[in-house]
Write a protein that holds these residues in place. Sequence first.
Motif, short mmCIF file in Angstrom:
data_model
loop_
_atom_site.label_atom_id
_atom_site.label_comp_id
_atom_site.label_asym_id
_atom_site.label_seq_id
_atom_site.Cartn_x
_atom_site.Cartn_y
_atom_site.Cartn_z
N HIS A 145 0.77 -1.26 -0.08
CA HIS A 145 0.17 0.00 -0.01
C HIS A 145 1.03 1.27 0.02
O HIS A 145 1.84 1.34 0.79
CB HIS A 145 -0.94 -0.08 1.17
N VAL A 146 0.80 2.09 -0.83
CA VAL A 146 1.64 3.15 -1.17
C VAL A 146 0.70 4.63 -0.77
O VAL A 146 -0.42 4.77 -1.45
CB VAL A 146 2.33 3.49 -2.40
N VAL A 147 1.30 5.43 0.00
CA VAL A 147 0.70 6.63 0.34
C VAL A 147 1.60 7.83 -0.31
O VAL A 147 2.76 7.86 0.20
CB VAL A 147 0.54 7.00 1.76
N ASP A 148 1.12 8.72 -1.31
CA ASP A 148 1.81 9.64 -1.75
C ASP A 148 0.76 10.80 -2.49
O ASP A 148 0.01 10.14 -2.93
CB ASP A 148 2.90 9.19 -2.96
N ALA A 191 0.02 -2.41 -6.43
CA ALA A 191 0.04 -1.66 -5.27
C ALA A 191 -1.36 -0.87 -4.95
O ALA A 191 -1.84 -0.42 -5.96
CB ALA A 191 1.06 -0.55 -5.08
N THR A 192 -2.00 -0.82 -3.93
CA THR A 192 -3.10 -0.25 -3.64
C THR A 192 -2.43 1.19 -3.10
O THR A 192 -1.33 1.23 -2.71
CB THR A 192 -3.81 -0.72 -2.27
N THR A 193 -3.21 2.29 -3.38
CA THR A 193 -2.77 3.66 -3.26
C THR A 193 -3.85 4.42 -2.48
O THR A 193 -4.81 4.20 -2.32
CB THR A 193 -2.39 4.25 -4.78
N ALA A 194 -3.22 5.79 -1.77
CA ALA A 194 -3.81 6.74 -1.23
C ALA A 194 -3.14 8.00 -1.21
O ALA A 194 -1.82 7.80 -1.21
CB ALA A 194 -4.32 6.25 0.17
N HIS A 195 -3.57 9.05 -1.41
CA HIS A 195 -3.12 10.33 -1.42
C HIS A 195 -2.72 10.89 0.19
O HIS A 195 -1.75 11.61 0.10
CB HIS A 195 -3.96 11.41 -2.17
N ALA A 196 -3.33 10.28 1.09
CA ALA A 196 -2.82 10.77 2.47
C ALA A 196 -3.17 9.33 3.20
O ALA A 196 -3.77 8.17 2.98
CB ALA A 196 -3.92 11.87 2.99
N ILE A 197 -2.16 9.34 4.49
CA ILE A 197 -2.32 8.21 5.25
C ILE A 197 -3.79 7.99 5.85
O ILE A 197 -4.53 8.66 6.06
CB ILE A 197 -1.39 8.73 6.67
#
Length: 271
Positions: free
Chosen positions: A30-33, A48-54
């Motif tokens: 899981h990547v946050v960026d 990868a699963t992703t998100a813009h914030a934690i």
Amino acid sequence: MKIAFIGGGNMATALIAGLAKELGADLQVHVVDPNAEALARLASQYGATTAHAIDAAVASCEVVVLAVKPQQMRDVAAALAPQLGAGPLVLSIAAGIRSADLARWLGGYRSIVRTMPNTPALIGMGITGMVATNGVSEAQRAAADSVMRAVGKTVWLDNEHLIDPVTAVSGSGPAYVFYFLEAMQAAAVEMGLSAEQGKALALATFAGAAELAAQSPEPLEVLRQRVTSKGGTTYAAITSMEASGVKAAIMEAMKAAAARGRELGEELGKD
């Protein structure tokens, strides 16, 4: 193993690529960026699963890799702290951030491994200095080692103060090598070779000599002496370097790098 990466830059990408080679479909990342392009690339290449914030997905991971700029770490830690209830290992690859400061920013969290990788990790040939806090279990230590071994070798330290010498030797070390290679290429051009020829000769010589040293049981000093016949060409070169204080200058430069590492830790850790 489920791993969260806070930051999706070059080093994080190298680690994910290395882990993907080892674990294949078993890798869960899981990547946050905030960079949408980076997230799209990592999702496409590695699933990868992703998100813009934690987010809450971080809380379900066994390892959380902090791969952000040192100046961003305090804010990132503040956002991460509420998601650490499950007790994941926090693995920091940020230069200069001391474990005690990170623990404080995380609200007293103690399962932290601080590391100092270097840029050859980008091609799977890095080496990483590592130190664990007292709150890290043997299983978490093994997990941290497996993550960093995905991009090269690891060296474990008993004292966090040794991270600064590691930074000076291997963290900054690639720049010293490039600097020496630049000088070799420039000298080759001055003596009549083309830039391409000089670069090829310098690169092959450096790579071959490093591999010879890695495979030989002999001390580095002995290997150097075997190439240096008294009165010969190599002897002339080494004598010139000694007269110019090259070895002493390199040693002082590395001490300066270590000192700057300590200063950064103090500056970045100030309240």
